[in-house]
Write a protein that holds these residues in place. Structure first.
Motif, PDB file in Angstrom:
ATOM      1  N   GLY A  16       0.810  -1.179  -0.067  1.00  0.00           N
ATOM      2  CA  GLY A  16       0.058   0.064   0.214  1.00  0.00           C
ATOM      3  C   GLY A  16       0.779   1.312   0.167  1.00  0.00           C
ATOM      4  O   GLY A  16       0.201   2.319   0.055  1.00  0.00           O
ATOM      5  N   TYR A  17       1.921   1.088  -0.243  1.00  0.00           N
ATOM      6  CA  TYR A  17       2.952   2.442  -0.209  1.00  0.00           C
ATOM      7  C   TYR A  17       4.045   2.168  -1.216  1.00  0.00           C
ATOM      8  O   TYR A  17       4.781   1.097  -1.154  1.00  0.00           O
ATOM      9  N   PRO A  18       4.296   3.128  -1.852  1.00  0.00           N
ATOM     10  CA  PRO A  18       3.914   4.554  -2.033  1.00  0.00           C
ATOM     11  C   PRO A  18       2.424   4.415  -2.921  1.00  0.00           C
ATOM     12  O   PRO A  18       1.736   5.464  -2.868  1.00  0.00           O
ATOM     13  N   HIS A  19       1.930   3.437  -3.429  1.00  0.00           N
ATOM     14  CA  HIS A  19       0.649   3.251  -4.338  1.00  0.00           C
ATOM     15  C   HIS A  19      -0.142   2.673  -3.780  1.00  0.00           C
ATOM     16  O   HIS A  19      -0.019   1.363  -3.452  1.00  0.00           O
ATOM     17  N   PRO A  20      -1.138   2.870  -3.511  1.00  0.00           N
ATOM     18  CA  PRO A  20      -2.393   2.197  -2.828  1.00  0.00           C
ATOM     19  C   PRO A  20      -2.659   1.093  -3.450  1.00  0.00           C
ATOM     20  O   PRO A  20      -2.967   0.920  -4.813  1.00  0.00           O
ATOM     21  N   GLY A  21      -2.907  -0.254  -2.911  1.00  0.00           N
ATOM     22  CA  GLY A  21      -3.388  -1.410  -3.427  1.00  0.00           C
ATOM     23  C   GLY A  21      -2.075  -2.227  -4.177  1.00  0.00           C
ATOM     24  O   GLY A  21      -2.211  -3.251  -4.860  1.00  0.00           O
ATOM     25  N   GLU A  22      -0.958  -1.556  -4.245  1.00  0.00           N
ATOM     26  CA  GLU A  22       0.315  -2.345  -4.560  1.00  0.00           C
ATOM     27  C   GLU A  22       1.277  -2.676  -3.739  1.00  0.00           C
ATOM     28  O   GLU A  22       1.180  -2.064  -2.261  1.00  0.00           O
ATOM     29  N   LYS A  23       2.088  -3.347  -3.991  1.00  0.00           N
ATOM     30  CA  LYS A  23       3.330  -3.716  -3.088  1.00  0.00           C
ATOM     31  C   LYS A  23       4.649  -3.469  -3.648  1.00  0.00           C
ATOM     32  O   LYS A  23       4.855  -3.594  -4.888  1.00  0.00           O
ATOM     33  N   VAL A  24       5.468  -3.455  -3.003  1.00  0.00           N
ATOM     34  CA  VAL A  24       7.139  -3.259  -3.324  1.00  0.00           C
ATOM     35  C   VAL A  24       7.936  -3.786  -2.365  1.00  0.00           C
ATOM     36  O   VAL A  24       7.589  -4.014  -1.232  1.00  0.00           O
ATOM     37  N   ALA A  25       9.012  -4.340  -2.915  1.00  0.00           N
ATOM     38  CA  ALA A  25      10.151  -5.067  -2.168  1.00  0.00           C
ATOM     39  C   ALA A  25      10.575  -3.942  -1.043  1.00  0.00           C
ATOM     40  O   ALA A  25      10.975  -2.824  -1.787  1.00  0.00           O
ATOM     41  N   GLY A  26      10.780  -4.228   0.099  1.00  0.00           N
ATOM     42  CA  GLY A  26      11.434  -3.206   0.822  1.00  0.00           C
ATOM     43  C   GLY A  26      12.665  -2.894   0.465  1.00  0.00           C
ATOM     44  O   GLY A  26      12.985  -1.611   0.641  1.00  0.00           O
ATOM     45  N   ALA A  27      13.727  -3.579   0.133  1.00  0.00           N
ATOM     46  CA  ALA A  27      14.919  -3.116  -0.223  1.00  0.00           C
ATOM     47  C   ALA A  27      14.790  -2.372  -1.593  1.00  0.00           C
ATOM     48  O   ALA A  27      15.573  -1.319  -1.513  1.00  0.00           O
ATOM     49  N   MET A  28      13.958  -2.458  -2.330  1.00  0.00           N
ATOM     50  CA  MET A  28      13.630  -1.764  -3.498  1.00  0.00           C
ATOM     51  C   MET A  28      13.357  -0.281  -3.157  1.00  0.00           C
ATOM     52  O   MET A  28      13.768   0.778  -3.651  1.00  0.00           O
ATOM     53  N   LEU A  29      12.178  -0.182  -2.039  1.00  0.00           N
ATOM     54  CA  LEU A  29      11.740   1.188  -1.562  1.00  0.00           C
ATOM     55  C   LEU A  29      12.736   1.965  -0.958  1.00  0.00           C
ATOM     56  O   LEU A  29      13.173   3.155  -1.242  1.00  0.00           O
ATOM     57  N   ALA A  30      13.639   1.363  -0.308  1.00  0.00           N
ATOM     58  CA  ALA A  30      14.675   1.995   0.556  1.00  0.00           C
ATOM     59  C   ALA A  30      15.734   2.553  -0.518  1.00  0.00           C
ATOM     60  O   ALA A  30      16.179   3.619  -0.169  1.00  0.00           O
ATOM     61  N   SER A  31      15.977   1.788  -1.375  1.00  0.00           N
ATOM     62  CA  SER A  31      16.934   2.047  -2.493  1.00  0.00           C
ATOM     63  C   SER A  31      16.514   3.395  -3.100  1.00  0.00           C
ATOM     64  O   SER A  31      17.370   4.500  -3.322  1.00  0.00           O
ATOM     65  N   GLU A  32      15.219   3.454  -3.334  1.00  0.00           N
ATOM     66  CA  GLU A  32      14.518   4.609  -4.101  1.00  0.00           C
ATOM     67  C   GLU A  32      14.565   5.702  -3.334  1.00  0.00           C
ATOM     68  O   GLU A  32      14.754   6.711  -3.787  1.00  0.00           O
ATOM     69  N   MET A  33      14.434   5.600  -1.913  1.00  0.00           N
ATOM     70  CA  MET A  33      14.462   6.731  -0.923  1.00  0.00           C
ATOM     71  C   MET A  33      15.741   7.221  -0.950  1.00  0.00           C
ATOM     72  O   MET A  33      15.818   8.341  -1.027  1.00  0.00           O
ATOM     73  N   VAL A  34      16.731   6.423  -0.898  1.00  0.00           N
ATOM     74  CA  VAL A  34      18.100   6.954  -0.544  1.00  0.00           C
ATOM     75  C   VAL A  34      18.570   7.817  -1.756  1.00  0.00           C
ATOM     76  O   VAL A  34      19.277   8.785  -1.870  1.00  0.00           O
ATOM     77  N   LYS A  35      18.039   7.214  -3.114  1.00  0.00           N
ATOM     78  CA  LYS A  35      18.298   7.831  -4.218  1.00  0.00           C
ATOM     79  C   LYS A  35      17.822   9.102  -4.423  1.00  0.00           C
ATOM     80  O   LYS A  35      18.416  10.124  -4.805  1.00  0.00           O
ATOM     81  N   GLN A  36      16.480   9.332  -4.066  1.00  0.00           N
ATOM     82  CA  GLN A  36      15.936  10.542  -4.156  1.00  0.00           C
ATOM     83  C   GLN A  36      16.641  11.451  -3.096  1.00  0.00           C
ATOM     84  O   GLN A  36      16.529  12.608  -3.623  1.00  0.00           O
ATOM     85  N   ALA A  37      16.851  11.065  -1.876  1.00  0.00           N
ATOM     86  CA  ALA A  37      17.485  12.142  -1.058  1.00  0.00           C
ATOM     87  C   ALA A  37      19.133  12.678  -1.867  1.00  0.00           C
ATOM     88  O   ALA A  37      19.139  13.484  -1.390  1.00  0.00           O
TER      89      ALA A  37
END
Length: 275
Positions: A16-37
């Motif tokens: 449900g994050y970042p898109h409601p109803g969808e799922k994302v691998a935790g490692a991928m989400l963390a990597s994307e957050m670091v990249k954006q920062a």
């Protein structure tokens, strides 16, 4: 942590994050957050903070490696850390059979017997993931009932590789060069039994990473940082966001929202100084 991204690195799926109803691998989400920062110009350094000290108009942050930083604003977002059992052998066998992350280490225990201490949501999720590789997984719960959600309990009970043992508490982790057993004690009889296991994962709850803040920032009864509506603490210039702050619902979306709100509050301080 040994890398940026926090505990979500070790989570198989974030729902449900970042898109409601969808799922994302935790490692991928963390990597994307670091990249954006990094793309936003954030300078990132790995270090263990051991002390913060407020002064007139600024706050000093001291790290275990001897480095120190000074700023007019500090946002504490250290989250929670897993509680330990506090039994003999737990520290001795760190890195020698103590499993810290099922997602990372499950492959090391292929066709072996392992144990998970804790019958909450996290414990059962980790146990079921380990069962994909291990020949058998003991789930040890000190209370008479599991604390996990009913749907998770149903899935765990249907997993033929899981043996759930309630009303038993771990009392010692046994081994030589590595873990070879887990001694448990029956709450009803006091009888002890040693289970032959070669890996032990502990999920008996979480505690806020605020030991270094005691006596510096106001903490609530659970040890989390007390904040107001702007996520400000009782020390001017110090803010808290995410699971570490009082009242946090412990959800990724909420932690991200906290971070944005705390950053806006910090920005207002900088704007005031620039006038």
């Amino acid at each position: 942590n040994e890398s940026f991204g926090g505990p979500i690195i070790n989570v198989e799926w974030i729902n449900g994050y970042p898109h409601p109803g969808e799922k994302v691998a935790g490692a991928m989400l963390a990597s994307e957050m670091v990249k954006q920062a990094e793309q936003s110009g954030v300078e990132m350094e790995l270090a263990e903070v051991v002390e913060i000290e407020p002064y007139s108009g600024c706050i000093s942050v001291a790290c275990a490696d001897g480095k120190a930083y000074t700023s007019v604003v500090v946002i504490c977002a250290g989250g929670l850390h897993s509680k330990k059992l506090g039994v003999p052998g737990e520290e001795t066998f760190q890195g020698k059979g103590m499993i810290h992350c099922a997602l990372c280490d499950a492959g090391l225990y292929r066709d072996q017997v392992v144990a998970v201490c804790g019958g909450g949501d996290a414990g059962l999720i980790e146990a079921m993931y380990l069962a994909r590789f291990a020949s058998k997984v003991f789930v040890i719960e000190a209370k008479a009932q599991l604390a996990a959600k009913p749907e998770l309990q149903a899935r765990a009970l249907a997993d033929g590789k899981l043996e759930i043992r309630r009303s038993e508490k771990p009392v010692e982790i046994i081994g030589n060069q590595g873990v070879t057993g887990l001694m448990v004690e029956s709450a009803a009889t006091g009888k002890r039994e040693t289970l032959d296991v070669y890996g032990v994962l502990v999920h008996v709850g979480y505690a806020p990473a605020t030991a270094y803040l005691e006596g510096v920032l106001a903490l609530d009864d659970s040890g989390r940082i007390a904040v107001n509506e702007q996520f400000a603490t009782d020390v001017p210039g110090a803010f808290a966001a995410g699971d570490i702050r009082s009242g946090s619902p412990r959800q990724v979306a909420a932690a991200v929202a906290d971070g944005k709100a705390a950053a806006k509050s910090a920005q207002k301080i900088f704007e005031t100084l620039q006038r």
